[in-house]
Design a protein around this motif. Sequence first.
Motif, mmCIF file in Angstrom:
data_model
loop_
_atom_site.group_PDB
_atom_site.id
_atom_site.type_symbol
_atom_site.label_atom_id
_atom_site.label_comp_id
_atom_site.label_asym_id
_atom_site.label_seq_id
_atom_site.Cartn_x
_atom_site.Cartn_y
_atom_site.Cartn_z
ATOM 1 N N GLU A 103 37.427 23.286 37.054
ATOM 2 C CA GLU A 103 38.245 24.205 37.499
ATOM 3 C C GLU A 103 37.393 25.457 38.470
ATOM 4 N N ILE A 104 36.217 25.516 37.860
ATOM 5 C CA ILE A 104 35.075 26.207 38.563
ATOM 6 C C ILE A 104 34.783 25.732 39.973
ATOM 7 N N ILE A 105 34.429 24.493 39.714
ATOM 8 C CA ILE A 105 33.887 23.676 41.010
ATOM 9 C C ILE A 105 35.156 23.518 42.066
ATOM 10 N N LYS A 106 36.333 23.446 41.638
ATOM 11 C CA LYS A 106 37.431 23.382 42.582
ATOM 12 C C LYS A 106 37.669 24.735 43.040
ATOM 13 N N LEU A 113 37.410 31.763 43.877
ATOM 14 C CA LEU A 113 37.131 32.265 42.691
ATOM 15 C C LEU A 113 37.419 33.786 42.666
ATOM 16 N N GLU A 114 37.365 34.501 43.751
ATOM 17 C CA GLU A 114 37.892 36.024 43.792
ATOM 18 C C GLU A 114 39.177 36.119 43.389
ATOM 19 N N GLN A 115 40.095 35.379 43.830
ATOM 20 C CA GLN A 115 41.407 35.501 43.749
ATOM 21 C C GLN A 115 41.925 35.220 42.180
ATOM 22 N N LEU A 117 39.647 35.489 39.803
ATOM 23 C CA LEU A 117 38.766 36.718 38.988
ATOM 24 C C LEU A 117 39.927 37.839 38.827
ATOM 25 N N ALA A 118 40.596 38.059 40.248
ATOM 26 C CA ALA A 118 41.554 39.381 40.249
ATOM 27 C C ALA A 118 42.659 38.949 39.334
ATOM 28 N N SER A 119 43.137 37.785 39.175
ATOM 29 C CA SER A 119 44.393 37.342 38.393
ATOM 30 C C SER A 119 43.947 37.556 36.851
ATOM 31 N N LEU A 120 42.862 37.367 36.659
ATOM 32 C CA LEU A 120 42.538 37.325 34.973
ATOM 33 C C LEU A 120 42.281 38.693 34.884
ATOM 34 N N LYS A 121 41.619 39.466 35.749
ATOM 35 C CA LYS A 121 41.612 40.989 35.154
ATOM 36 C C LYS A 121 42.718 41.751 35.204
ATOM 37 N N GLU A 122 43.777 41.129 35.841
ATOM 38 C CA GLU A 122 45.131 41.908 36.009
ATOM 39 C C GLU A 122 45.973 41.587 34.601
ATOM 40 N N ARG A 123 45.631 40.360 34.201
ATOM 41 C CA ARG A 123 46.136 39.896 32.778
ATOM 42 C C ARG A 123 45.434 40.846 31.869
ATOM 43 N N ARG A 141 29.885 35.318 36.640
ATOM 44 C CA ARG A 141 28.460 34.782 36.521
ATOM 45 C C ARG A 141 28.054 34.062 37.780
ATOM 46 N N VAL A 142 29.171 33.270 37.894
ATOM 47 C CA VAL A 142 29.148 32.253 39.178
ATOM 48 C C VAL A 142 29.153 33.016 40.395
ATOM 49 N N LEU A 143 29.911 34.139 40.536
ATOM 50 C CA LEU A 143 30.141 34.795 41.649
ATOM 51 C C LEU A 143 28.704 35.269 42.195
#
Length: 254
Positions: A103-106, A113-115, A117-123, A141-143
């Motif tokens: 998933e990270i690679i894709k 990745l930014e999108q 991350l934003a989605s996870l932070k909202e949840r 970390r990846v970013l």
Amino acid sequence: MDENLEEHDEGSRYDDPDAIGSTALYQSLSNLVFFSDDMYLSSQAQNLNLVDQFLMPLEYKVLRELFETDSTPADTHFLLAQSQMWIFAAYELLRNWRQRASEIIKWHANHGLEQKLASLKERHKADLHFGLRIRIEQIERVLNDEAIVAELDRQRRHIYIPFARLEWVRVSLAKHEVSGNPKQAALMPGYGRINSWCGSLDFELENGKYSMGYINRRDIADSIRDLDFTAEPPDDETIESFDAFMSGKGFEPD
């Protein structure tokens, strides 16, 4: 290990359990990206290591009794049950990591990745969630260090063949079918023979066309312990050749 087994073990490819570090399996898994900073992955790795340390002496005990009595030891049934459960646990742990790495690679390749991350932070904002917090920190970390993506890809290649063999036997044991071919019933799902070198139970790997040999719980554990992420991973040609062998692609019976 007693003298009889030591003499028998002269040609064995298996190390004496006493020569294997008590945390070697855990340490090897901890080299996978994200294991060191994910308490839940780390806990699963510790569990796998602990049960491995319990099972190795039992495997040799069963083998010793087989030599002494020339009959199937009573503990073999318990060993079979525990071996299957260990295999299932090992499969799920590595499947979980592979999925996360993929998933990270894709997401990185798709610039998502930014999108994500934003989605996870909202949840996470709406509901404090330890699992989400870990995923958020991993993406951050990846970013901050995109070299992690290349390392994930390398490690995914390193475990490709060991995981595929693990998956093959897991599908046979759990689903009674051939991996990748649900219409093909497994030959002898759940039937294991006591390995004459280490006592672990050998399960046949077959694809409905031919047998690819045998694999046992100890083989799987050793393949994890032996992972060397400093070496070059298998290339595309090696992986394609392995896949063709496992699937029987191009095989024509006489």
